[in-house]
Motif scaffolding. Structure first.
Motif, PDB file in Angstrom:
ATOM      1  N   ILE A 188       0.835  -1.199   0.000  1.00  0.00           N
ATOM      2  CA  ILE A 188       0.000   0.000   0.000  1.00  0.00           C
ATOM      3  C   ILE A 188       0.872   1.253   0.000  1.00  0.00           C
ATOM      4  N   THR A 199      -3.582   6.743 -10.123  1.00  0.00           N
ATOM      5  CA  THR A 199      -4.381   5.529  -9.974  1.00  0.00           C
ATOM      6  C   THR A 199      -3.905   4.457 -10.942  1.00  0.00           C
ATOM      7  N   ALA A 241      -3.857  -0.591  -2.319  1.00  0.00           N
ATOM      8  CA  ALA A 241      -4.552   0.647  -1.937  1.00  0.00           C
ATOM      9  C   ALA A 241      -3.549   1.789  -1.884  1.00  0.00           C
ATOM     10  N   ARG A 290     -10.980   8.177  -7.969  1.00  0.00           N
ATOM     11  CA  ARG A 290     -11.983   7.115  -7.819  1.00  0.00           C
ATOM     12  C   ARG A 290     -12.589   6.740  -9.173  1.00  0.00           C
ATOM     13  N   PRO A 310      -6.821  -0.759  -7.453  1.00  0.00           N
ATOM     14  CA  PRO A 310      -6.429  -0.354  -6.099  1.00  0.00           C
ATOM     15  C   PRO A 310      -7.573   0.369  -5.390  1.00  0.00           C
ATOM     16  N   GLU A 311      -7.637   0.211  -4.086  1.00  0.00           N
ATOM     17  CA  GLU A 311      -8.578   1.005  -3.294  1.00  0.00           C
ATOM     18  C   GLU A 311      -8.051   2.434  -3.232  1.00  0.00           C
ATOM     19  N   ILE A 325      -8.150   5.678  -1.221  1.00  0.00           N
ATOM     20  CA  ILE A 325      -8.517   6.165   0.111  1.00  0.00           C
ATOM     21  C   ILE A 325      -8.520   7.693   0.084  1.00  0.00           C
ATOM     22  N   TYR A 330      -9.378   8.410   5.163  1.00  0.00           N
ATOM     23  CA  TYR A 330     -10.790   8.023   5.136  1.00  0.00           C
ATOM     24  C   TYR A 330     -11.692   9.194   5.515  1.00  0.00           C
ATOM     25  N   ARG A 342      -8.143  -0.147   9.319  1.00  0.00           N
ATOM     26  CA  ARG A 342      -9.531  -0.520   9.048  1.00  0.00           C
ATOM     27  C   ARG A 342     -10.193  -1.101  10.284  1.00  0.00           C
TER      28      ARG A 342
END
Length: 290
Positions: free
Chosen positions: A6, A25, A35, A51, A63-64, A66, A86, A283
């Motif tokens: 990450i 991204t 991520a 996103r 990938p996530e 955040i 977050y 998380r």
């Protein structure tokens, strides 16, 4: 099975990076990050783009993204950064603060460029900077890059050391909030607050311990214990500091693209991947809070 990696500290062209949020991204997917957190300086404008770009990547390599931010703060005349992870980028209170900050950044840029032109004699204007870097929020990094690319100064380090670094003749300070206020802003936006790269503040062990104690009382959630330029001893010390106060740890490269070419996304300068286990613990803490 490969261990997921990450990166929880990344910058785009929305602050002082050189890759757009979409390019970041794509690069995160290309190198196999599970991520990454987009943590532009005092700016959340790139999160939606990142996103949207992630949605176009096939699920098994996506990938996530955040939502994050890096807030500029000041503690006892020293610049301190608070990372928010977050966060709700649609939070009106946070958005209002960042809008005001961006307005002040523009005023600062105008004054800094004026001084460089009228007092240092450099042929530079804000219009020329905007034309040279049309998709970027102009920062000192862009001023330095422009002066070097125009052949006016030999390298970026000289620009900062001689002209626009802190306390240099043409430096213009910017408004800052306290770390406590930064933590509150992050929490009001539903995020977790981390003290960014504490080793870079060059504080004594006693002073850093005091700062951590004060910020823990203010609601600090964690410390960036894994970071680009840390030596093994630095990481051990920051992990131990976090443990003493029951804080989470975070890890990030502080990637800026070509503005800091020695730093690799997901790796930093040591080319050491940032383990996904760090994010798993973050998380888990979020779930407990909910």
């Amino acid at each position: 099975m490969n261990t997921p990696h990450i990166d929880l500290h990344v910058h785009s062209t929305c602050s002082d990076g050189t890759l757009t949020p979409a390019e970041l991204t794509a690069e995160a997917a290309h190198i196999g990050l599970a991520a990454f957190a987009l943590t532009d300086h005092d700016c959340i404008a790139g999160i939606a783009e990142a996103r949207h770009a992630a949605e176009k990547i096939k699920e098994d390599s996506r990938p996530e993204v955040i939502s994050g931010v890096e807030l500029s703060c000041e503690f006892e005349e020293k610049e301190i950064h608070i990372l928010g992870l977050y966060i709700d980028e649609e939070n009106e209170h946070l958005a209002s603060h960042l809008t005001a900050f961006c307005d002040s950044r523009q005023t600062r840029n105008q004054e800094m460029v004026r001084r460089l032109r009228e007092e240092a004699g450099f042929p530079i204007t804000l219009e020329a900077l905007t034309e040279a870097y049309p998709d970027s929020v102009i920062t000192r990094a862009h001023v330095a890059r422009y002066l070097v690319e125009q052949g006016l100064v030999k390298d970026r380090n000289t620009v900062f050391a001689k002209y626009i670094g802190d306390n240099c003749p043409f430096y213009v300070p910017r408004p800052k909030i306290t770390p406590d206020e930064g933590i509150r802003l992050v929490h009001q936006a539903g995020g977790l607050a981390f003290l960014a790269h504490p080793i870079l503040y060059r504080m004594s062990t006693v002073s850093l311990e005091r700062l951590t104690r004060l910020l823990t009382k203010a609601g600090l959630n964690g410390i960036e214990a894994v970071y680009s330029c840390y030596q093994p001893g630095d990481e051990r010390n920051m992990r131990a500091l976090a443990a003493r106060y029951g804080l989470l740890i975070s890890g990030g490269s502080d990637f800026h693209g070509a503005n800091k070419p020695n730093i690799r996304l997901g790796m930093g300068t040591a080319h050491k991947p940032i383990p996904g286990s760090i994010l798993e613990e973050i998380r888990a803490r979020r779930l407990q809070a909910d």
